[in-house]
Design a protein around this motif. Structure first.
Motif, PDB file in Angstrom:
ATOM      1  N   GLN A 312    -131.083   0.868 -55.261  1.00 44.12           N
ATOM      2  CA  GLN A 312    -130.787   0.166 -54.013  1.00 44.12           C
ATOM      3  C   GLN A 312    -130.033  -1.134 -54.294  1.00 44.12           C
ATOM      4  OE1 GLN A 312    -133.997  -1.905 -51.791  1.00 44.12           O
ATOM      5  NE2 GLN A 312    -133.559  -0.432 -50.162  1.00 44.12           N
ATOM      6  N   GLN A 313    -130.427  -1.858 -55.344  1.00 47.18           N
ATOM      7  CA  GLN A 313    -129.784  -3.119 -55.667  1.00 47.18           C
ATOM      8  C   GLN A 313    -128.390  -2.932 -56.255  1.00 47.18           C
ATOM      9  OE1 GLN A 313    -131.257  -6.465 -55.170  1.00 47.18           O
ATOM     10  NE2 GLN A 313    -132.250  -5.045 -53.779  1.00 47.18           N
ATOM     11  N   SER A 314    -128.223  -1.950 -57.121  1.00 43.02           N
ATOM     12  CA  SER A 314    -126.949  -1.805 -57.830  1.00 43.02           C
ATOM     13  C   SER A 314    -125.955  -0.891 -57.127  1.00 43.02           C
ATOM     14  CB  SER A 314    -127.195  -1.283 -59.242  1.00 43.02           C
ATOM     15  OG  SER A 314    -127.791   0.008 -59.210  1.00 43.02           O
ATOM     16  N   LYS A 315    -126.444   0.148 -56.443  1.00 43.59           N
ATOM     17  CA  LYS A 315    -125.546   1.131 -55.837  1.00 43.59           C
ATOM     18  C   LYS A 315    -125.603   1.160 -54.311  1.00 43.59           C
ATOM     19  CE  LYS A 315    -123.994   2.634 -59.762  1.00 43.59           C
ATOM     20  NZ  LYS A 315    -122.588   2.386 -60.185  1.00 43.59           N
ATOM     21  N   CYS A 316    -126.505   0.383 -53.731  1.00 42.13           N
ATOM     22  CA  CYS A 316    -126.565   0.203 -52.267  1.00 42.13           C
ATOM     23  C   CYS A 316    -126.897   1.479 -51.505  1.00 42.13           C
ATOM     24  CB  CYS A 316    -125.257  -0.392 -51.742  1.00 42.13           C
ATOM     25  SG  CYS A 316    -124.892  -2.035 -52.392  1.00 42.13           S
ATOM     26  N   PHE A 317    -127.736   2.339 -52.065  1.00 43.44           N
ATOM     27  CA  PHE A 317    -128.258   3.468 -51.297  1.00 43.44           C
ATOM     28  C   PHE A 317    -129.678   3.741 -51.762  1.00 43.44           C
ATOM     29  CE2 PHE A 317    -126.692   5.685 -55.048  1.00 43.44           C
ATOM     30  CZ  PHE A 317    -127.638   6.668 -55.260  1.00 43.44           C
ATOM     31  N   GLU A 318    -130.405   4.500 -50.979  1.00 45.78           N
ATOM     32  CA  GLU A 318    -131.792   4.833 -51.306  1.00 45.78           C
ATOM     33  C   GLU A 318    -131.882   6.291 -51.719  1.00 45.78           C
ATOM     34  OE1 GLU A 318    -134.267   3.802 -48.042  1.00 45.78           O
ATOM     35  OE2 GLU A 318    -134.122   1.647 -48.408  1.00 45.78           O
ATOM     36  N   CYS A 319    -132.373   6.519 -52.917  1.00 48.81           N
ATOM     37  CA  CYS A 319    -132.497   7.886 -53.410  1.00 48.81           C
ATOM     38  C   CYS A 319    -133.664   8.587 -52.728  1.00 48.81           C
ATOM     39  CB  CYS A 319    -132.699   7.884 -54.929  1.00 48.81           C
ATOM     40  SG  CYS A 319    -132.827   9.551 -55.629  1.00 48.81           S
ATOM     41  N   CYS A 320    -133.422   9.821 -52.286  1.00 52.34           N
ATOM     42  CA  CYS A 320    -134.461  10.631 -51.634  1.00 52.34           C
ATOM     43  C   CYS A 320    -134.541  12.002 -52.307  1.00 52.34           C
ATOM     44  CB  CYS A 320    -134.166  10.781 -50.147  1.00 52.34           C
ATOM     45  SG  CYS A 320    -134.104   9.223 -49.240  1.00 52.34           S
ATOM     46  N   CYS A 321    -134.333  12.038 -53.618  1.00 56.26           N
ATOM     47  CA  CYS A 321    -134.333  13.313 -54.343  1.00 56.26           C
ATOM     48  C   CYS A 321    -135.745  13.886 -54.434  1.00 56.26           C
ATOM     49  CB  CYS A 321    -133.738  13.123 -55.732  1.00 56.26           C
ATOM     50  SG  CYS A 321    -134.780  12.174 -56.863  1.00 56.26           S
ATOM     51  N   ASP A 322    -135.847  15.070 -55.007  1.00 55.23           N
ATOM     52  CA  ASP A 322    -137.137  15.755 -55.109  1.00 55.23           C
ATOM     53  C   ASP A 322    -138.163  14.914 -55.867  1.00 55.23           C
ATOM     54  OD1 ASP A 322    -135.885  17.824 -53.839  1.00 55.23           O
ATOM     55  OD2 ASP A 322    -135.540  19.004 -55.651  1.00 55.23           O
ATOM     56  N   ARG A 323    -137.736  14.305 -56.942  1.00 55.93           N
ATOM     57  CA  ARG A 323    -138.676  13.502 -57.729  1.00 55.93           C
ATOM     58  C   ARG A 323    -139.139  12.277 -56.947  1.00 55.93           C
ATOM     59  NH1 ARG A 323    -137.640  10.355 -63.540  1.00 55.93           N
ATOM     60  NH2 ARG A 323    -139.657   9.270 -63.529  1.00 55.93           N
ATOM     61  N   CYS A 324    -138.225  11.621 -56.245  1.00 57.42           N
ATOM     62  CA  CYS A 324    -138.598  10.428 -55.482  1.00 57.42           C
ATOM     63  C   CYS A 324    -139.529  10.765 -54.313  1.00 57.42           C
ATOM     64  CB  CYS A 324    -137.346   9.712 -54.972  1.00 57.42           C
ATOM     65  SG  CYS A 324    -136.424   8.845 -56.267  1.00 57.42           S
ATOM     66  N   ARG A 325    -139.379  11.942 -53.740  1.00 56.33           N
ATOM     67  CA  ARG A 325    -140.224  12.332 -52.599  1.00 56.33           C
ATOM     68  C   ARG A 325    -141.621  12.749 -53.030  1.00 56.33           C
ATOM     69  NH1 ARG A 325    -135.619  15.319 -50.860  1.00 56.33           N
ATOM     70  NH2 ARG A 325    -136.687  17.234 -51.456  1.00 56.33           N
ATOM     71  N   ASP A 326    -141.777  13.120 -54.293  1.00 54.58           N
ATOM     72  CA  ASP A 326    -143.052  13.635 -54.794  1.00 54.58           C
ATOM     73  C   ASP A 326    -143.945  12.480 -55.252  1.00 54.58           C
ATOM     74  OD1 ASP A 326    -145.144  14.944 -55.954  1.00 54.58           O
ATOM     75  OD2 ASP A 326    -143.950  16.003 -57.465  1.00 54.58           O
ATOM     76  N   PRO A 327    -145.094  12.257 -54.628  1.00 47.90           N
ATOM     77  CA  PRO A 327    -145.989  11.166 -55.063  1.00 47.90           C
ATOM     78  C   PRO A 327    -146.450  11.305 -56.510  1.00 47.90           C
ATOM     79  CG  PRO A 327    -146.665  12.016 -52.919  1.00 47.90           C
ATOM     80  CD  PRO A 327    -145.627  12.967 -53.447  1.00 47.90           C
ATOM     81  N   THR A 328    -146.451  12.546 -57.043  1.00 46.27           N
ATOM     82  CA  THR A 328    -146.893  12.765 -58.422  1.00 46.27           C
ATOM     83  C   THR A 328    -145.748  12.711 -59.424  1.00 46.27           C
ATOM     84  OG1 THR A 328    -146.616  15.180 -58.551  1.00 46.27           O
ATOM     85  CG2 THR A 328    -148.600  14.356 -57.446  1.00 46.27           C
ATOM     86  N   GLU A 329    -144.510  12.542 -58.950  1.00 46.23           N
ATOM     87  CA  GLU A 329    -143.324  12.530 -59.813  1.00 46.23           C
ATOM     88  C   GLU A 329    -143.274  13.771 -60.702  1.00 46.23           C
ATOM     89  OE1 GLU A 329    -141.612   8.967 -61.294  1.00 46.23           O
ATOM     90  OE2 GLU A 329    -143.185   7.720 -60.424  1.00 46.23           O
ATOM     91  N   LEU A 330    -143.260  14.922 -60.037  1.00 44.75           N
ATOM     92  CA  LEU A 330    -143.175  16.221 -60.707  1.00 44.75           C
ATOM     93  C   LEU A 330    -144.351  16.453 -61.647  1.00 44.75           C
ATOM     94  CD1 LEU A 330    -139.338  16.183 -61.515  1.00 44.75           C
ATOM     95  CD2 LEU A 330    -140.495  16.995 -59.445  1.00 44.75           C
ATOM     96  N   GLY A 331    -145.509  15.953 -61.241  1.00 46.56           N
ATOM     97  CA  GLY A 331    -146.729  16.175 -62.008  1.00 46.56           C
ATOM     98  C   GLY A 331    -146.915  15.234 -63.180  1.00 46.56           C
ATOM     99  N   THR A 332    -146.062  14.235 -63.341  1.00 46.89           N
ATOM    100  CA  THR A 332    -146.200  13.297 -64.465  1.00 46.89           C
ATOM    101  C   THR A 332    -147.005  12.061 -64.086  1.00 46.89           C
ATOM    102  OG1 THR A 332    -144.146  12.135 -63.904  1.00 46.89           O
ATOM    103  CG2 THR A 332    -143.977  14.029 -65.407  1.00 46.89           C
ATOM    104  N   TYR A 333    -147.027  11.692 -62.814  1.00 46.64           N
ATOM    105  CA  TYR A 333    -147.751  10.506 -62.333  1.00 46.64           C
ATOM    106  C   TYR A 333    -147.297   9.233 -63.068  1.00 46.64           C
ATOM    107  CZ  TYR A 333    -151.016  13.675 -59.958  1.00 46.64           C
ATOM    108  OH  TYR A 333    -151.580  14.626 -59.146  1.00 46.64           O
ATOM    109  N   LEU A 334    -145.986   9.088 -63.280  1.00 44.44           N
ATOM    110  CA  LEU A 334    -145.496   7.954 -64.049  1.00 44.44           C
ATOM    111  C   LEU A 334    -145.895   6.617 -63.448  1.00 44.44           C
ATOM    112  CD1 LEU A 334    -143.646   9.921 -65.741  1.00 44.44           C
ATOM    113  CD2 LEU A 334    -141.998   8.064 -65.711  1.00 44.44           C
ATOM    114  N   GLY A 335    -145.847   6.495 -62.126  1.00 46.06           N
ATOM    115  CA  GLY A 335    -146.136   5.213 -61.500  1.00 46.06           C
ATOM    116  C   GLY A 335    -147.596   4.989 -61.194  1.00 46.06           C
TER     117      GLY A 335
END
Length: 608
Positions: A312-335
């Motif tokens: 958002q800061q560098s490219k001025c758009f919000e990513c809404c890809c599959d990984r970003c939409r998944d609360p588990t981050e594709l089962g990795t739970y990185l965050g």
């Protein structure tokens, strides 16, 4: 359905196998059309457009993993907005010249162009294609820049903002020399100008760039303030950072096809730059027909809140890809962290696409909930801790202690429990793979600060840039020259296999992340195969294996501390494999990867 022949317009029963976009009535007309120009136009993709992605590339046929999609020459190339002194001819970082054998600060400087006074490598670069047209204009700035572009003895890596004018100036020169390409190519690219005009950077550009180009360079009659800022915005939105460490090049470049590639946090391509600074794009996984061809603007080990905010800061758009939409981050739970309340389930964002969304425990039996502000601040504390460890005399041992503290001791309730695939844990593990490999200078994580909407700072990690900040001036980060103990090698194997499991989910196939891990894994396995049971070469050194007990005991302790049983420490499966078997598998995959990526082994550690 058969199309019409591209040559005679008759019914075409034969389709071009390369692009599957044109048809022919027979082989003769296919050969004729190929020689007439289809050779240059035949591609496995086309330019598409929709309301969400804008213009983007889609596959016109199935694309195989490892297949070359395209090679794109730079439309514009030059220094970054703030850059250390670079040659405007060949774009290499500039070495200072010793003008007197007695090294004195006043006797060390760069070679300066005899016409415009800007620093260059030497006389040969004065007539370089990239510099000769801008030189007469830059000559008007020789008095204005004064001593700003001279070598600074006290700060040799000082960056100068005056370089922000170079690439916009080259865009204006493109407008002069090729107005059609400037209008129909450059100006059609996305700029996000209205959003950028509200930022501090563009307030600074309005104060510095605009008067420099319009008044000092005398181009006020050719470009208005808004047009110049739009040019800067197009460059900021679409340029690639080009780094060729072996040539000491670090610049930015605009590629017309590259600018049309869509971002995805789980991309299906990778790119590298060849010796002519061309962008080379290769498929990392099989891409089906009609699929969007994507790259990633971020690093794979960043959590969703970090990736989306940085984009958002560098490219001025919000990513809404599959990984970003998944609360588990594709089962990795990185965050995520393990819930501080129930100590069993994980804490995830209620709505990962909302930066201000609350975080809550996944378990229905647990009522734990915290605000986004608290989640961000908690993560910042861990990142600040890691950053402090990177500056210690023995970062490797400190990193290992970090894993013990936050994954084992915290299970007693003293600290929050970071599961084995938490973003901070993975960044530490990745740094350790490079430290054990003796490549500590280049690949440790570093941190960049962004002001968040909550009034706090989000520390965004870029895993490949410590060397660019520390260079060779930090003595305790020198590459290892003595043989590695067996325990260190086996620890490196364990870490690489764990990270490969993550990479298989986040950046599968021939991705750069997997490539670096496979090379590091291969290096350790080669030594283990050649020395099946070596004794530790330095018994007085206290290795991390001593700190974490034995490797097997440490694995048992980590297993007891693991909350989510679906997260496994190693990749591969199929039971226990011998060193020789695992090495054979790794070398086969690296050989396949190397066919489409000559830069694969660039990450190998160099002799000190």
């Amino acid at each position: 359905m058969a199309g019409r022949c591209a040559v005679c317009d008759a019914s075409g029963g034969k389709q071009c196998s390369g692009c599957q976009q044109v048809s022919y009535c027979g082989r003769d007309h296919q050969r004729q059309h190929w020689k007439a120009g289809h050779r240059e136009q035949c591609r496995c993709f086309k330019i598409s457009s929709n309301a969400i992605l804008g213009r983007h590339l889609t596959a016109t046929r199935p694309i195989r993993r490892g297949e070359l999609l395209f090679t794109d020459s730079p439309l514009l190339l030059g220094p970054k907005i703030a850059s250390i002194p670079v040659c405007l001819g060949c774009h290499r970082n500039l070495p200072p010249l010793i003008l007197n054998q007695e090294i004195d600060a006043s006797q060390v400087d760069f070679y300066h162009c005899r016409h415009c006074s800007w620093p260059l490598c030497g006389p040969s670069c004065e007539t370089a294609t990239s510099h000769k047209d801008e030189c007469p204009l830059l000559a008007r700035s020789s008095k204005a820049i004064g001593s700003r572009l001279q070598f600074c003895f006290s700060d040799p890596t000082r960056k100068e903002s005056v370089y922000c004018a170079v690439v916009p100036l080259r865009a204006l020169l493109l407008k002069r020399s090729n107005p059609e390409r400037f209008r129909d190519g450059f100006l059609t690219l996305e700029s996000h100008l209205e959003t950028r005009l509200k930022t501090p950077l563009y307030a600074a550009l309005r104060t510095n760039l605009v008067p420099f180009v319009r008044d000092i360079l005398g181009m006020g009659g050719e470009v208005t303030e808004r047009e110049l800022l739009e040019i800067a915005a197009i460059l900021d939105t679409n340029c690639y950072d080009v780094r060729l460490s072996e040539r000491d090049v670090k610049v930015r470049a605009l590629y017309e096809l590259g600018a049309m590639m869509s971002h995805h946090c789980r991309p299906n391509t990778k790119h590298y730059f060849d010796e002519r600074l061309r962008l080379v794009v290769v498929a990392t996984v099989d891409i089906p027909k009609d699929a969007v061809i994507s790259i990633s603007y971020t690093q794979p080990l960043l959590s969703t809140i970090q990736r989306r905010y940085a984009i958002q800061q560098s490219k001025c758009f919000e990513c809404c890809c599959d990984r970003c939409r998944d609360p588990t981050e594709l089962g990795t739970y990185l965050g995520s962290i393990v819930c501080p309340s129930c100590r069993k389930a994980k804490v995830v964002a209620f709505d990962p696409l909302d930066l201000r969304s609350d975080w809550q425990c996944e378990s229905r039996k647990c009522s734990f909930r915290e605000s986004a502000v608290d989640a961000v601040r908690r993560n910042e504390l861990r990142q600040a801790e890691i950053m402090a460890l990177a500056r210690t005399v023995s970062p490797r041992d400190q990193y290992e202690q970090f894993l013990v503290t936050h994954q084992l001791e915290s299970s007693k309730g003293e600290l929050e429990l970071l599961h084995p695939w938490n973003s901070n844990v993975l960044q530490v593990k990745y740094a350790l793979t490079q430290l054990y490999r003796g490549d500590s200078v280049r690949l440790l994580p570093t941190y960049f600060s962004h002001q968040s909407p909550f009034g706090t700072e989000i520390l965004v990690v870029e895993p490949h840039s410590l060397a660019r900040i520390l260079g060779k001036h930090t003595p305790h980060f020198q590459a290892a020259t003595e043989p590695q103990p067996e325990a260190h090698l086996r620890r490196q194997v364990e870490l690489c296999r764990d990270l490969l499991e993550v990479a298989n989910r986040l950046e599968p196939g021939f991705s750069p992340f997997r490539g670096k891990l496979l090379v590091a894994l291969r290096d350790a396995l080669l030594i283990l195969r050649e020395n099946p049971s070596p004794a530790d070469s330095n018994p007085e050194h206290v290795p991390p294996s001593k700190m974490m007990a034995t490797t097997s005991e440490a694995k048992q302790r980590r297993q007891r501390g693991r909350i989510n049983s679906q997260i496994t420490p190693n990749c591969g499966g199929g039971g226990v494999k011998s060193t020789a078997q695992l090495l054979d598998e790794v070398e086969k995959e690296l050989a396949e990867m190397g066919k489409s990526d000559p830069t694969l082994y660039d990450a190998q550690p160099k002799a000190p």
